[in-house]
Write an enzyme that holds these catalytic residues in place. Structure first.
Site, PDB file in Angstrom:
ATOM      1  N   TYR A 185       0.820  -1.153   0.022  1.00 54.63           N
ATOM      2  CA  TYR A 185      -0.032  -0.089  -0.173  1.00 54.63           C
ATOM      3  C   TYR A 185       1.065   1.349   0.152  1.00 54.63           C
ATOM      4  O   TYR A 185       1.810   1.268   0.976  1.00 54.63           O
ATOM      5  CB  TYR A 185      -0.839  -0.085   1.298  1.00 54.63           C
ATOM      6  N   ASP A 237       9.043   2.724  -0.587  1.00 55.89           N
ATOM      7  CA  ASP A 237       8.174   3.511   0.450  1.00 55.89           C
ATOM      8  C   ASP A 237       8.603   3.247   1.754  1.00 55.89           C
ATOM      9  O   ASP A 237       8.287   2.122   2.069  1.00 55.89           O
ATOM     10  CB  ASP A 237       6.766   2.838  -0.111  1.00 55.89           C
ATOM     11  N   LYS A 271       4.578   9.558   8.448  1.00 57.72           N
ATOM     12  CA  LYS A 271       4.576   9.145   9.684  1.00 57.72           C
ATOM     13  C   LYS A 271       5.576   9.672  10.797  1.00 57.72           C
ATOM     14  O   LYS A 271       5.344  10.797  11.124  1.00 57.72           O
ATOM     15  CB  LYS A 271       4.547   7.510   9.841  1.00 57.72           C
TER      16      LYS A 271
HETATM   17  P1  KE4 Z   1      -1.107   8.510   4.155  1.00 54.72           P
HETATM   18  O1  KE4 Z   1      -1.709   8.922   2.729  1.00 54.72           O
HETATM   19  O2  KE4 Z   1      -2.159   7.561   4.706  1.00 54.72           O
HETATM   20  O3  KE4 Z   1      -0.448   9.522   5.007  1.00 54.72           O
HETATM   21  O4  KE4 Z   1       0.013   7.322   3.726  1.00 54.72           O
HETATM   22  C1  KE4 Z   1      -0.123   6.284   2.941  1.00 54.72           C
HETATM   23  C2  KE4 Z   1       0.760   5.296   2.914  1.00 54.72           C
HETATM   24  C3  KE4 Z   1       1.789   5.082   2.095  1.00 54.72           C
HETATM   25  N1  KE4 Z   1       2.878   4.429   2.137  1.00 54.72           N
HETATM   26  C4  KE4 Z   1       2.888   3.432   3.337  1.00 54.72           C
HETATM   27  C5  KE4 Z   1       3.910   2.273   3.338  1.00 54.72           C
HETATM   28  C6  KE4 Z   1       1.671   3.318   4.020  1.00 54.72           C
HETATM   29  O5  KE4 Z   1       1.483   2.385   5.200  1.00 54.72           O
HETATM   30  C7  KE4 Z   1       0.701   4.438   4.151  1.00 54.72           C
HETATM   31  C8  KE4 Z   1      -0.383   4.571   5.070  1.00 54.72           C
HETATM   32  N2  KE4 Z   1      -0.548   3.456   5.940  1.00 54.72           N
HETATM   33  C9  KE4 Z   1      -1.663   3.319   6.639  1.00 54.72           C
HETATM   34  C10 KE4 Z   1      -1.505   2.194   7.676  1.00 54.72           C
HETATM   35  N3  KE4 Z   1      -0.848   0.974   7.006  1.00 54.72           N
HETATM   36  C11 KE4 Z   1      -2.556   4.453   7.331  1.00 54.72           C
HETATM   37  C12 KE4 Z   1      -3.622   4.050   8.123  1.00 54.72           C
HETATM   38  C13 KE4 Z   1      -5.070   4.570   7.405  1.00 54.72           C
HETATM   39  O6  KE4 Z   1      -5.139   4.485   6.263  1.00 54.72           O
HETATM   40  O7  KE4 Z   1      -5.939   5.110   8.216  1.00 54.72           O
END
Ligand code: KE4
Length: 435
Positions: free
Chosen positions: A148, A241, A269
């Site tokens: 993801y 990523d 994060k």
């Molecule tokens: P955001 O757009 O949610 O800030 O980041 C996306 C993203 C990109 N790359 C990786 C490896 C990620 O894990 C994420 C987002 N992580 C999730 C939890 N696995 C966020 C939690 C959520 O979607 O509420």
């Protein structure tokens, strides 16, 4: 026997929320649907613990999905926020903090000579893909099933995290044309990687160097090196990523541990310490293609905003070698204790861990890719999570996420976690007491 949760205020809020917010939440995984219960509304966080609106206290292993590596309401982070907020919250103009944070990140992440900040990991991934397409003049992107990288159209094909949790193969609303530009292959599949990069016209290969959105599924030995080799051979950029692994698994992220360097690194994060912040970084020549230095457009009203930058600087400043040793030790002892508890209960589990990351799969086969992760016993994971919540431990409410221990987690909380886990494993033998 699991104690009933007194979640009346949460239930009331959830009922109201569903009238004004889709699914009652602002991000799907928070809905707790995949563990078969209603969401818990949180009132406050204190170090490694959170309290919900009904006063139930939990040892928190979500920690905002990774940003809170020092735990909730960390004094140094709050002090930095108070001091910064007193001078105003955002100017839409450059500030000294952004320069400082960029220098700190470049000093930590190999291959990152320059970076551009965004407000979310999704935006950072989107920009990295656009930059790779501009740099190569190509369109297609190779990603891995279960990974993801945010909710951008082209990368939602067989994504992990919330999409996997929702069992949404690929989201409605994503045009065929966007999905057609994405090639998806299984993680850790060398033959598929070689085949999909042979003489291909790829702009980029994008991967989590330590995937945590299908649960934690590390690269097979040599697989990251092969990613680098195949990207070089077919002229694609390698986008790693590190939104989760960056500044968490090591001071220089997964790239420091593997020695495999990306052309573009995506971060998030921890870099914002719990406030909206993410970034992409890479070599000067590549990054200077971004507007206004170059022609590749990208922008954001609150990109690099002073509050997130202040929280990010305070967070990174505290992450010295001793911090990583402590986090590695806690995570290793948590993993070992959970293995022991599962074994004592006669439960077949696969427990995978890295510094500050852990996943428990209910499976008797090792998990090397998303297909195997989806074949683990999701119902049993869900029941185990509900039993943990009833015993004051807050695990990630999805099999396709990771546990995020922090530096605030203490020995006493470790022991309480392991006792709750043992009781939750034992409870699996009993009918569930419906809360
Ligand atoms: P955001 O757009 O949610 O800030 O980041 C996306 C993203 C990109 N790359 C990786 C490896 C990620 O894990 C994420 C987002 N992580 C999730 C939890 N696995 C966020 C939690 C959520 O979607 O509420």
């Amino acid at each position: 026997m699991s104690a009933a949760l007194t979640d009346t205020r949460s239930a009331e809020l959830y009922e109201r929320a569903q009238r004004r917010i889709p699914g009652g939440v602002n991000s799907p995984v928070r809905a707790m649907r995949s563990i078969g219960r209603d969401p818990i509304f949180i009132d406050r966080g204190e170090g490694a613990e959170i309290l919900d609106v009904d006063g139930n206290r939990y040892i928190d292993y979500v920690c905002s999905w990774g940003p809170l590596i020092h735990g909730h309401a960390y004094p140094r982070v709050l002090a930095a926020l108070r001091e910064t907020a007193a001078k105003g919250t955002s100017f839409g103009a450059p500030t000294a903090g952004e320069v400082r944070l960029a220098e700190m990140v470049a000093e930590r992440m190999q291959g990152v000579e320059m970076l551009r900040m965004t407000s979310s990991g999704t935006e950072a991934s989107m920009t990295a893909i656009r930059l790779a397409r501009a740099a190569t003049g190509r369109e297609h992107v190779l990603k891995f099933a279960g990974a993801y990288h945010g909710h951008l159209d082209g990368l939602l094909a067989e994504a992990g995290s919330g999409l996997a949790t929702q069992a949404l193969p690929a989201s409605p609303g994503v045009p065929e044309s966007a999905a057609a530009q994405t090639i998806v292959i299984p993680w850790n599949d060398e033959a598929a990687l070689r085949a999909s990069t042979a003489g291909s016209e790829l702009a980029a290969i994008i991967a989590e160097p330590l995937p945590a959105n299908m649960g934690l599924v590390p690269p097979a030995p040599g697989f990251l090196e092969l990613l680098r080799e195949r990207a070089d051979q077919c002229g694609a950029l390698l986008l790693l990523d590190e939104v989760i692994s960056g500044f968490r698994v090591a001071r220089g992220g997964a790239q420091e541990l593997s020695g495999v360097q990306a052309d573009l690194t995506i971060m998030g994060k921890v870099i914002g310490g719990g406030l909206p912040a993410a970034a992409l970084g890479g070599a000067t020549e590549l990054m200077r293609m971004l507007a206004p230095a170059g022609a590749v457009y990208q922008a954001g009203t609150l990109s690099g905003n002073p509050l997130a930058v202040a929280a990010g600087i305070a967070t990174l400043e505290l992450l010295d070698e001793d911090a990583y040793e402590r986090l590695a030790d806690y995570t290793a002892r948590l993993a070992a204790g959970l293995r022991e508890a599962a074994h004592a209960a006669g439960r077949a589990v696969q427990i995978v861990s890295a510094t500050g990351l852990l996943t428990v799969f209910f499976s008797d086969e090792p998990i090397a890719n998303f297909g195997q992760a989806t074949r683990s016993d999701l119902a049993l994971y869900a029941r185990w999570c509900r039993e943990l919540l009833a015993r004051g431990v807050y695990p990630p409410p999805s099999q396709f996420e990771a546990w995020f221990p922090s530096l605030a987690h203490s020995e006493e909380q470790l022991q309480r976690t392991l006792a709750a886990a043992a009781a939750a494993f034992a409870a699996l033998e009993q009918p569930e007491l419906v809360a």
